[in-house]
Every structure is written in structure tokens, then in C-alpha cells.
Scaffold this motif. Structure first.
Motif, mmCIF file in Angstrom:
data_model
loop_
_atom_site.group_PDB
_atom_site.id
_atom_site.type_symbol
_atom_site.label_atom_id
_atom_site.label_comp_id
_atom_site.label_asym_id
_atom_site.label_seq_id
_atom_site.Cartn_x
_atom_site.Cartn_y
_atom_site.Cartn_z
ATOM 1 N N LEU A 67 0.720 -1.254 -0.079
ATOM 2 C CA LEU A 67 -0.022 0.040 0.013
ATOM 3 C C LEU A 67 0.913 1.321 0.204
ATOM 4 N N LEU A 68 2.033 1.054 0.251
ATOM 5 C CA LEU A 68 3.000 2.320 0.043
ATOM 6 C C LEU A 68 4.233 1.649 -0.849
ATOM 7 N N GLU B 206 -0.582 11.828 -8.758
ATOM 8 C CA GLU B 206 -0.896 11.018 -7.876
ATOM 9 C C GLU B 206 -2.423 11.141 -7.860
ATOM 10 N N GLY B 370 4.060 4.483 -10.524
ATOM 11 C CA GLY B 370 2.711 5.427 -10.609
ATOM 12 C C GLY B 370 1.765 4.680 -9.902
ATOM 13 N N GLU B 372 1.851 2.448 -7.660
ATOM 14 C CA GLU B 372 2.148 2.265 -6.305
ATOM 15 C C GLU B 372 2.140 3.694 -5.571
ATOM 16 N N THR B 373 2.419 4.724 -6.082
ATOM 17 C CA THR B 373 2.207 6.053 -5.339
ATOM 18 C C THR B 373 0.661 6.349 -5.227
ATOM 19 N N ALA B 374 -0.023 5.849 -6.187
ATOM 20 C CA ALA B 374 -1.506 6.140 -6.197
ATOM 21 C C ALA B 374 -1.907 5.393 -5.350
ATOM 22 N N LEU B 375 -1.780 3.964 -5.073
ATOM 23 C CA LEU B 375 -2.179 3.160 -3.804
ATOM 24 C C LEU B 375 -1.667 3.841 -2.710
ATOM 25 N N ALA B 376 -0.599 4.188 -2.479
ATOM 26 C CA ALA B 376 -0.131 5.013 -1.412
ATOM 27 C C ALA B 376 -1.183 6.086 -1.059
ATOM 28 N N GLY C 96 -4.432 4.173 -11.937
ATOM 29 C CA GLY C 96 -3.806 4.996 -10.715
ATOM 30 C C GLY C 96 -3.707 6.461 -10.943
#
Lengths: 258, 381, 296
Positions: A67-68, B206, B370, B372-376, C96
């Protein structure tokens, strides 16, 4: 005796280690929240991840789940986690119990659990979960949002127990719960810990000391201690230095400190 | 200090070029403009480009500074045309009075609408602002008061305008007004928005609809930004009325509101000069393409091909789609990438090395991170 | 206020509510789940309307109610196909990055509307409805045009079907949970994007079908049909609360019935303006919407 230096990571070899992090770095916006963290987790043991607020504990779990975004190497039971998306990582065998439970408030308890069931073995495990937390069976048709914090925590833990996971990541299970409820939750974790590998983030040192075999301590995103939980808990200078707490005044219901 | 100076060089060049236009009555730019640069027709077109550049920048103020995306920004531009027009034509107010009254009314209205719309943020804010803009269009088109001209719009006779902007000679004056408007808005916004551009760019990759900037600003601050950007758009409307001399429903309502966003996106979100570039190009292209006959496009092809080929929005729409797929940072992003590559190459050859492209920043690379940052972003609450 | 008018306006309002619901529900859930604001949703709605028009005009099927059924099916399929193309072919490439995705759908909306206008013109095209649609049925003493009843019936069936899908199916469960907290759904090992694709396709199909119903309701279709109705769909979504299906349905009823009554008794355009006023009041009183779940 103090351990001011980060002691070398215990040498569980990658083959026996369930979870392995190597040189992991995480940035959140402009903040560098995890710096060059490496550790291995032995099987069928509870490893507590300790540290002050903002030390990077939750961040570590989020990075493992995906998630990060993180750099460095991460593998679970020999599988490289890096190329996998969140859901793919979890299906490799991660049970994630997030901070603040994160149950689906508008769904019923039964639906919350059904959502977590991944395989054919889940149905049988549901029976065990209901034995462990009978209240979840009684309140199956109730909206999860109407349950108490402790009961929501039980849902969160139950979701992680419904599958044959290789590792459980449990984030502050005692947070915001009344002492009696904490005891109940701790007992539940104790029941499953013999057969499961658990990475436990816990603010309450007494809870951590009671559950964990090993300790990992983070300070400002760096790993500063890695070793037996017992040694760390006994080392008052280290606990006050890294956690800013003293273990003694606190007690977990029913049982004192060792 | 040095950096500021360097920053001002492209601006100075641009201003000098635009200032030179009225004097270049012998220079012609074939294909782009019919007449020579200094001709009145061309100056009028460039003035429209400058006004749209200013308008696009005012949109960027709200988006760039507060992270608020408005789908109804054109409401203020349209009010800037309609209110003075109604006051002059319908109520017989003199020009100056009409402008002052319109300004006061817009100030009040932007406070009220801003206060209501800012009860939401993110996508809901976009939808609400769009509803208000559309409400104005409905009001104009249905025309219950019989004062807003309906589908025809309100034509403002030249005699109602001050001497200086009337007639043929007035075009020159209006040109200068448009240039001053664009430069002033640019300088004003550069001061405030410039430092935020980086944040917005970050958000672009993001999740800008919930840019965390929102949390940093108080309600009162956001309201102030809303009112400021709205009032500047009203000013753009005033100047446009001098050029167009008609307030028409085409600039009110959803389609044009979204077009403003397209201008900004096309030029490059997060860079003020990108927004200006996008607005300018749209303003010029809209007139030029409109006057060029597209009727010949696709001749001989079946109607379902040739018909759409004659519709300008088709090209705009497809261009936006391609832009999002291949160059999401817009023209400004492409230009910056090209110039940094050029600079790197120059630096490389100066050092006698045959180096390739410089390692560019993380900007716009459609990589796995890209995701992963969005998920973050969605993971942190 | 004559009772006759009230009942017939009420049923008209219900029909319009059904149309708003078909357009708004997909939009709201798609945003709720993936934060994608599909601005091409209105254009899909318009395409559906045109497919329906073409089917009623050219399809050699008798009797006419069968032709109408075929028109509904074809429009739904057209919408669903467009949905797959847009989601799989374009949006998935920008996964995303919701802002870029929204702008891409904005470009599509422009292009699709221009395509329809260039091909078939911008003038309204009248739908050849089954003859029975124009007749009237007397309900509680008031005369109601049959087409209104058809719209209400179809919309009601689809509303119930959507509720059952969301409540009973595995994907429905994932969608409801995902609107609540998508990261957590993923952290349970669930591939949300599969459910999202399905949702996108269903939402687009419903929009396509809604376009035909709108054509029946207004009597004709134009390329701008989608953009116009999209505004009211937005109002319905905000009033109902983002991401809430029940809220969307409730708000569609409130907005549409109010609009019908004010349009009938008030000056021209007043009904449309009143919906914006309702939105403003709602924002002041309860910015989350009637049954809102997503903190926008």
C-alpha cells in the motif's frame, strides 16, 4: 547494559525466514519515513515491531502489503514481493490487520468475513473463527459499523485468520480498546501464535512483551534494535530511550510483568 | 535574484514580441494569419488569444493554489460579458457605471457561490460549480427576464463603448488592453501560484482530486482564492466584450467551462505559462479554424466519416485523448523536456563528451511506480 | 392545482427520475470505487439514444413493441461495448492516475458528441415509438401517457436488479466494500480492477439504455442529450451522496419530481434552475448528501 547501536540483524537465513526485508526505503511525500531497513522473520514466532509514534512501524507494514511504494528488496518465503500488486501479495499468504480495524462499516459482519474468504479451506476456518469470537457469529447479520471497537477489532483479526496465511501483519490491536477487551484480543492472538508467524506493531509494551518472542525497534525510520523481546523489555534504559516508556507501571489484565 | 532575472527573460521576450506586433505591418506569418501581423484583423485575433491566455491562467489560480478543480469557471467569464452588456443595452447605463456595477455584483455573487460550493471539495466541488455555470446558461437561454438575449445573445453597439475602443482605431487600444491584462495576471499569479506548481504536478501523478493541499488551507483562504480567481475571470470577460462586442451563450455553460480546462491541460497543468500557452493557442486556433472552411474535409468519403471530420470539437477531443495517453504534462511539459535535453546535449558537447539525453527527472514517466504511489495515496487516510 | 395534473406530473417525474438514476448510478459507483469521473458517460448515454432511434427507424421487426425491446437491448449492448473499449483500451493504461483518466474521458466526450453531430446532425431526431406509447391510460381519474408508464416500469425493474446485484453477488459485495474503502479490499487479496471493469461495463450499458428512455421521454434525441442530462445527474449524485446507490435513487426522485412540477407551474426554465437551488440548499444543510458515504 544498553544497545545504542543497531545490533546486527539476527542471522536467520533467507531460506528459513518467512519475511525478509533488505535495504528498504520508503518516502511519503517529502518525508523519508523508512531508511535502509533490513530484517528477517523466523517462522512460527511473534516478532514485535516497536518504536515511538512516527518511527515507521505502520509504514513498514504498509510497504510489505504494497500500500506504500518502497525501494529495496522484499520477499516472503522465497517469493519476491516487489513486482506484485497489493492483492497479489496478499494472496501469496499475508493476513493484514490494519491500524484502526478498517472494517467495512456498511456491510454486515458476515459480509465482512465473506469478503476475506479466499479459498475452499476458508469455510472450515470460519467455524474456528466463530469459536474464537462467538460474538461474530451472534451478530453476523448486523452492520459492522454498529459494533463496538473491540468487536470490530475481532472482525479485523478474524479476516486474517480465514485463510491459510504464511504471515500475519497486525497493527496495534490494542489501540483504543478497554483493558478487558485488550485481554480478550491478546488471548485470541495467543491462541493462534503457536502455528503462525506474526509481525506485530504494538504501542503497549506490556502487550508486546507478553505476545512477542522477538523485537524489532525503529527510531526515526531506522532499525535500532533486533533481538529477543525479553532482553529488550528488561532493558529499561533501551525501552525509555527508544520508546520513551517504562514498562513497569503498566500491566495487562490478569497477568503482571515477567 | 539571479534566478528571478533568469525567470524574467522568456517573459520579457514574449512581451517584447507582442508589443512589437502592432508595428510589424509588413511582416506576415503565412498559414497562421491571413494579413500581416500589424493588420487590424490579425491584431484582433491575437488579442483574443491573449484574453484566453489570461482566462486560462485564472483557472490555474484556483486549481494550482488550492487544488480545487472548477467545472464552472466560465460562469465568471460569461458574467463579465453579460452583466455590462445587459446594463448598457437593457438598462441604458453608461460604460463605466456598467463595469462598476457588474464588478460589485460579481463580487457578491462569487462570495455567495463560493461559500456554498466550498462546503464540498474534490470532485463534488467540480460538479457543483458546473451546476452553477449551467444554471446561468439555462437562465440566459430560457431568458425569463427578456433581458439576456436568449440564443442570440446581446450585441453591444460600438456607440455604447468609450471613444478609445470604438471603431477601427479602437482595435489597437483593445490590443494593448488585452496585452496588459495577460501580463498583469501572469505576474500576479506567478507570485502566488508559482511556488505551488510543483505540488500540483505531484498531484497530477497521484490523486489531484484530493490533493492534500486542501487540508493545509482554511475555508476562508479557499474562499479568497475562489473570489480572486472569479473576479480576474470577470475582468477577462470585460476585455473580451470589447473585442467581441457581443455576449453570447456559447461562452456560458458546461461545454465552454470544460474547454477552459482543456486549454489549461493542453498547455500544461501546473505551469502558469503552460496554461497561458494553451489559452492563447486555443483562442487563435478557434478563430482561424472557424474561418477556414472545413467543408472540404473528407470529401468523397461516406457521411459518417466526412461529417465528423467537419466538426472542430472532434479534433479537440482526440487531441486531448492523445495528450493524456502520450504527453500528460501538456505542451509545456514537452517543451521543458526538449529544452532540458537540448541543454544537456549542449553541456555534453561542451565537455567534449558525446553524452545522450540527460537523466531527466521523474516527470511523467508512465512507470510501474505510478500505480504504487496512487495506492499509497489512497492508503493513507 | 388540479389533481389530474398532479398525478400525471408525478408519473412524469418518476419517469425522469428513472432516467437520472440510470445515468447517475453508474457515474457515482464508478467514481466511488476507482475515483474515475467518467465525463464520457453522458456521451455514452447519447450514443444509446441514437442507437435506439436507429433501431426504431430502420429495424424490420414487427410488432412495434418487439422492435422497441430490440432497441433497448441494442442500446444497452452499444453502451456496454463502448464501456469495455473505454475502460480496457484507454483508462486501464492510465491506471492510478484519476486526473488524467478524467481528462481522457473529457476528450472522448467532445469527440463522441462531435462524431454524432457530424454524422447525424445536431437537429433533434424524432423517435418512432410504438403506437401504444402515445395513447393514454386513466389512472385515478387522470390521463397519463403510456410511454411514461413504460419508462417508470423499466427504470423500476433496473433499479431493483441493480440492488440485487450489489446485495447478492460477489462482485456486488466487492463494489460496495470498495466504495467504502478500496485499499482494504485490495489488502484482503481481492483484485478490485476486475470488479471495476464489470461495474464500468454495467454502468455504461445502463447509460446506453437510459439514452433510449430519454429519447422516449423527450420524444427525440440530439448529440448534446448526454451533456445536458449529465448536469442533472451530477446534481442527483451530490444531493444523494457520492457512492450511495440508494441515495442516488432517492435524490433522482426528489430532483426529477421537483423539476417537473416547477417546470409545469413556473416560468420557462424555472424547474431546471430550482434543481440547482436545491443543490445549494443541500450543500448548506448537509454537504455529505442524503445518504453519502464517500467523503469527497
Amino acid at each position: 547494559m544498553t544497545r545504542t547501536q543497531a545490533s546486527p540483524v539476527r542471522s536467520w537465513t533467507a531460506s528459513t525466514s518467512v519475511l525478509s526485508l533488505r535495504n528498504v526505503d520508503v518516502h511519503r511525500g517529502e518525508a523519508h519515513v523508512l531508511r535502509d531497513v533490513s530484517f528477517e522473520m523466523p517462522p512460527n514466532a511473534v516478532t514485535a515491531l516497536l518504536g515511538r509514534n512516527g518511527a515507521g512501524k505502520t509504514t513498514t507494514l504498509l510497504a510489505v502489503v504494497g500500500l506504500l511504494a518502497a525501494t529495496g528488496r522484499m520477499s516472503m518465503a522465497g517469493t519476491d514481493l516487489k513486482p506484485l500488486k497489493v492483492d497479489e501479495r496478499v494472496r501469496q499468504g499475508i493476513g493484514y490487520v490494519p491500524e484502526d480495524r478498517e472494517v467495512f462499516a456498511d456491510l454486515t459482519v458476515a459480509e465482512n468475513l465473506r469478503l476475506a474468504m479466499r479459498g475452499p479451506e476458508s469455510q472450515a476456518r470460519l467455524q474456528q473463527v466463530h469459536k474464537l469470537f462467538p460474538i461474530l457469529h451472534e451478530r453476523a447479520q448486523q452492520r459492522a459499523g454498529t459494533l463496538s471497537g473491540g468487536q470490530q477489532q475481532m472482525i479485523a483479526i478474524a479476516r486474517a485468520l480465514l485463510n491459510d496465511n504464511k504471515i500475519l501483519l497486525i497493527d496495534e490491536p490494542s489501540k483504543g480498546l478497554a483493558p478487558a477487551v485488550v485481554t480478550e484480543v491478546v488471548q485470541a492472538i495467543e491462541q493462534v501464535k503457536a502455528t503462525t508467524t506474526i509481525l506485530l506493531v504494538e504501542q503497549n509494551l506490556a502487550v508486546a512483551a507478553r505476545l512477542a518472542d522477538h523485537a524489532l525497534v525503529l527510531d526515526q525510520g531506522r532499525l535500532v534494535y533486533s533481538g529477543p523481546m525479553e532482553d529488550f523489555a528488561r532493558d529499561t534504559e533501551a525501552t525509555s530511550r527508544w520508546l520513551g516508556v517504562d514498562i513497569r507501571p503498566k500491566a495487562v489484565g490478569g497477568r503482571g510483568n515477567e | 535574484m539571479k534566478r528571478t532575472a533568469a525567470r524574467n527573460v522568456p517573459l520579457a521576450i514574449a512581451v517584447a514580441l507582442f508589443a512589437a506586433v502592432p508595428f510589424l505591418s509588413n511582416v506576415s506569418v503565412p498559414l497562421v494569419f491571413d494579413g500581416p501581423l500589424g493588420s487590424l484583423g490579425t491584431m484582433q485575433i491575437i488579442a483574443v488569444g491573449l484574453i484566453f491566455a489570461a482566462l486560462a491562467m485564472t483557472f490555474d489560480l484556483l486549481f494550482g493554489y488550492t487544488g480545487l478543480l472548477s467545472f464552472g469557471h466560465t460562469l465568471w467569464f460569461a458574467l463579465g460579458l453579460y452583466l455590462p452588456a445587459v446594463l448598457m443595452v437593457g438598462a441604458g447605463a453608461p460604460f463605466g457605471t456598467a463595469l462598476l456595477l457588474a464588478l460589485a455584483a460579481c463580487l457578491l455573487l462569487s462570495l455567495i457561490i463560493g461559500a456554498v460550493a466550498l462546503r464540498t471539495s474534490g470532485i463534488a466541488f467540480a460538479m457543483v460549480t458546473m451546476a452553477f455555470a449551467e444554471a446561468f446558461l439555462i437562465f440566459v437561454e430560457r431568458n425569463p427576464t427578456k433581458m439576456f438575449g436568449g440564443d442570440e445573445g446581446i450585441t453591444v453597439a460600438g456607440s455604447l463603448l468609450p471613444q478609445a475602443v470604438r471603431g477601427v482605431a479602437g482595435i489597437g487600444t483593445v490590443y494593448w488592453i488585452a496585452l496588459v491584462l495577460a501580463v498583469t495576471i501572469y505576474l500576479l499569479l506567478r507570485q502566488s501560484v508559482g511556488s505551488r506548481a510543483g505540488h500540483v504536478l505531484q498531484g497530477l501523478k497521484e490523486n489531484p482530486l484530493r490533493v492534500e493541499l486542501l487540508g493545509l488551507h482554511t475555508y476562508r483562504f479557499r474562499l479568497l482564492s475562489f473570489v480572486l480567481s472569479s473576479m480576474l475571470a470577470v475582468l477577462c470577460g470585460f476585455v473580451y466584450l470589447l473585442v467581441a462586442r457581443v455576449a453570447y451563450p456559447g461562452i456560458a455553460g458546461t461545454d465552454f467551462a470544460l474547454l477552459i480546462m482543456v486549454m489549461v491541460v493542453f498547455g500544461g497543468t501546473g505551469r502558469l505559462w503552460g496554461a497561458a500557452l494553451g489559452g492563447f493557442l486555443y483562442g487563435v486556433a478557434n478563430i482561424r479554424l472557424g474561418s477556414m472552411s472545413t467543408a472540404a474535409f473528407g470529401e468523397g468519403l461516406p457521411q459518417w466519416i466526412s461529417g465528423p471530420l467537419q466538426e472542430p470539437p472532434l479534433y479537440i477531443g482526440l487531441a486531448v485523448v492523445l495528450m493524456m495517453l502520450f504527453a500528460p504534462e501538456g505542451l509545456a511539459g514537452l517543451i521543458e523536456k526538449a529544452s532540458s535535453r537540448l541543454r544537456a546535449r549542449l553541456a555534453g558537447s561542451r565537455r567534449g563528451r558525446n553524452s545522450g539525453a540527460a537523466p531527466s527527472g521523474s516527470g511523467g514517466t508512465p512507470g510501474g511506480d505510478g500505480t504504487e504511489t496512487a495506492l499509497a495515496a489512497s492508503g493513507q487516510r | 392545482m388540479a389533481m389530474n395534473d398532479v398525478i400525471s406530473l408525478l408519473i412524469s417525474g418518476l419517469g425522469l427520475a428513472g432516467i437520472y438514476f440510470l445515468l447517475a448510478s453508474g457515474l457515482s459507483l464508478i467514481y466511488g470505487l476507482m475515483r474515475v469521473l467518467n465525463l464520457a458517460h453522458g456521451a455514452i448515454f447519447a450514443v444509446g439514444g441514437f442507437v435506439g432511434w436507429a433501431a426504431l427507424e430502420y429495424l424490420p421487426v414487427e410488432p412495434d413493441w418487439l422492435r422497441f425491446t430490440a432497441a433497448l437491448v441494442l442500446a444497452t449492448l452499444a453502451g456496454a461495448m463502448l464501456g469495455i473499449l473505454i475502460e480496457k483500451g484507454l483508462l486501464a493504461r492510465l491506471y492510478g492516475r484519476p486526473y488524467a483518466q478524467m481528462l481522457l474521458t473529457l476528450g472522448l466526450a467532445f469527440a463522441m458528441t462531435a462524431f454524432l453531430g457530424g454524422w447525424l446532425g445536431h437537429d433533434p431526431l424524432t423517435l418512432k415509438q410504438p403506437a401504444w406509447f402515445d395513447e393514454v391510460t386513466v389512472i385515478a381519474g387522470s390521463r397519463v401517457v403510456n410511454s411514461r408508464l413504460v419508462i417508470v416500469g423499466i427504470a423500476l425493474i433496473l433499479f431493483l436488479a441493480t440492488v440485487v446485484f450489489l446485495r447478492r453477488s460477489k462482485h456486488g459485495l466487492i463494489i460496495r466494500a470498495g466504495v467504502n474503502n478500496r485499499s482494504m479490499v485490495m489488502a484482503l487479496g481481492i483484485n478490485v480492477s476486475k470488479s471495476f471493469t464489470l461495474l464500468f461495463v454495467i454502468g455504461s450499458g445502463l447509460a446506453g439504455l437510459g439514452g433510449v428512455l430519454a429519447g422516449v421521454f423527450f420524444g427525440s434525441v440530439t448529440p448534446e442529450l448526454g451533456t445536458q442530462q449529465l448536469i442533472f445527474a451530477f446534481i442527483v449524485i451530490i444531493v444523494g451522496g457520492l457512492g450511495s446507490l440508494e441515495g442516488t435513487a432517492l435524490a433522482a426522485l426528489v430532483v426529477a419530481v421537483l423539476q417537473q412540477f416547477v417546470n409545469y407551474y413556473g416560468p420557462p426554465g424555472a424547474g431546471d434552475l430550482v434543481t440547482v437551488l436545491l443543490l445549494a440548499v443541500m450543500l448548506l444543510v448537509r454537504p455529505r448528501g442524503l445518504l453519502g458515504k464517500v467523503a469527497a
